[in-house]
Motif scaffolding. Structure first.
Motif, PDB file in Angstrom:
ATOM      1  N   ALA A   1       0.777  -1.220   0.075  1.00  0.00           N
ATOM      2  CA  ALA A   1       0.046  -0.040   0.139  1.00  0.00           C
ATOM      3  C   ALA A   1       0.763   1.225  -0.110  1.00  0.00           C
ATOM      4  N   ARG A   2       1.997   1.137   0.376  1.00  0.00           N
ATOM      5  CA  ARG A   2       3.110   2.149   0.474  1.00  0.00           C
ATOM      6  C   ARG A   2       3.947   2.398  -0.744  1.00  0.00           C
ATOM      7  N   LEU A   3       3.855   1.521  -1.556  1.00  0.00           N
ATOM      8  CA  LEU A   3       4.665   1.639  -2.694  1.00  0.00           C
ATOM      9  C   LEU A   3       4.246   2.703  -3.761  1.00  0.00           C
ATOM     10  N   LYS A   4       5.061   2.995  -4.672  1.00  0.00           N
ATOM     11  CA  LYS A   4       4.684   3.915  -5.714  1.00  0.00           C
ATOM     12  C   LYS A   4       3.520   3.332  -6.781  1.00  0.00           C
ATOM     13  N   SER A   5       2.669   4.200  -7.412  1.00  0.00           N
ATOM     14  CA  SER A   5       1.763   3.661  -8.074  1.00  0.00           C
ATOM     15  C   SER A   5       1.946   2.543  -8.987  1.00  0.00           C
ATOM     16  N   PHE A   6       3.193   2.534  -9.849  1.00  0.00           N
ATOM     17  CA  PHE A   6       3.400   1.869 -10.900  1.00  0.00           C
ATOM     18  C   PHE A   6       3.520   0.419 -10.345  1.00  0.00           C
ATOM     19  N   SER A   7       4.298   0.201  -9.369  1.00  0.00           N
ATOM     20  CA  SER A   7       4.968  -0.969  -8.572  1.00  0.00           C
ATOM     21  C   SER A   7       3.720  -1.614  -8.000  1.00  0.00           C
ATOM     22  N   LYS A   8       2.829  -0.787  -7.395  1.00  0.00           N
ATOM     23  CA  LYS A   8       1.686  -1.296  -6.528  1.00  0.00           C
ATOM     24  C   LYS A   8       0.846  -1.760  -7.673  1.00  0.00           C
TER      25      LYS A   8
END
Length: 271
Positions: free
Chosen positions: A89-96
């Motif tokens: 949930a705290r990752l960047k948008s693309f990786s998430k």
């Protein structure tokens, strides 16, 4: 307004009819089950429940085995899914988004295709006839869906809550345990119920991993009800065992219904 009432009535009938039919079948004599319109003196009997409850090993043993496996797999899955979900949930948008797509793919993957591989692992590691070991593949198979659901719940929480907690001096685990987990408790309860239901109802792995009659789980026990054959199927006994096996699940849903409704209400308000 009347349309809504009729729609609700239709949905309730559609949902409850199978269970009501099982209850009816569990109290019916064989002639009444096979020919519902037959004219017989007494349609009702307790013999089906007596047959199930007086079996050897006793029926409660199978309920206990399924409860142990379901509880262990649920606890193990939740404990491992919480930190993984928070990290995603705290990752960047693309990786998430990439990870969530992979998790969704894994959760939709038919686990039956892994059946032979799991059986070979169980044979090599001597994990057969062990309820604790049986909960491990259940937890692994439930993990993608659990992480997917919990990561979405963590992502919906505002970041300023954590920022305020950091100012107060709370470390990462204290923030998760004291602040974030209570806020996602409805999603946590719903996820736990889904995992428990899967572990409770799973059949192929339990059938092959457990061979001792006193350790088999409920689905396997129901399939082994005495007297069943190609020419004679004890429908009444099957129905009685199904009703008894469903009672703990109904109790669990009733106990956690407030959390489930709270989660649905929060989502509706937020939307």
């Amino acid at each position: 307004m009347k349309r809504n009432k009729y729609l609700i009535l239709i949905l309730l009938t559609w949902s409850l009819f199978p269970f009501c039919w099982q209850v009816y079948t569990s109290f019916s004599v064989s002639e009444s089950i096979l020919n519902p319109i037959s004219q017989i003196e007494s349609r009702w009997t307790l013999d089906n429940y007596i047959q199930v409850l007086t079996a050897n090993p006793p029926f409660w043993r199978y309920l206990l085995n399924s409860t142990i496996v379901g509880t262990l797999s649920t606890v193990l899955t939740i404990l491992l899914a919480i930190p993984a979900s928070y990290a995603i949930a705290r990752l960047k948008s693309f990786s998430k988004n990439t990870i969530k797509i992979l998790l969704l793919t894994a959760s939709l993957f038919p686990y039956v295709l892994l059946f032979l591989s799991l059986l070979e692992i169980a044979r090599k590691l001597d994990l057969g006839n062990n309820l604790v070991a049986l909960s491990i593949p259940y937890a692994a198979l439930s993990m993608p869906l659990a992480i997917l659901l919990l990561s979405s719940a963590f992502q919906d929480l505002p970041l300023n809550l954590e920022e305020a907690a950091i100012i107060e001096g709370l470390d990462l685990w204290q923030r998760i345990r004291l602040i974030l987990i209570p806020l996602i408790s409805p999603t946590l309860a719903s996820t736990g119920i889904i995992i428990f239901l899967f572990s409770w109802n799973e059949y192929p792995i339990a059938l092959t991993w457990i061979s001792k009659s006193e350790l088999i789980t409920l689905p396997v026990a129901i399939a082994r009800i005495a007297g069943s054959s190609v020419y004679s199927v004890p429908y009444g006994a099957y129905a009685a065992a199904t009703v008894l096996g469903a009672l703990p699940l109904i109790l669990i849903v009733l106990l956690f219904q407030r959390q489930i409704i709270s989660g649905l209400t929060q989502g509706a308000i937020k939307g």
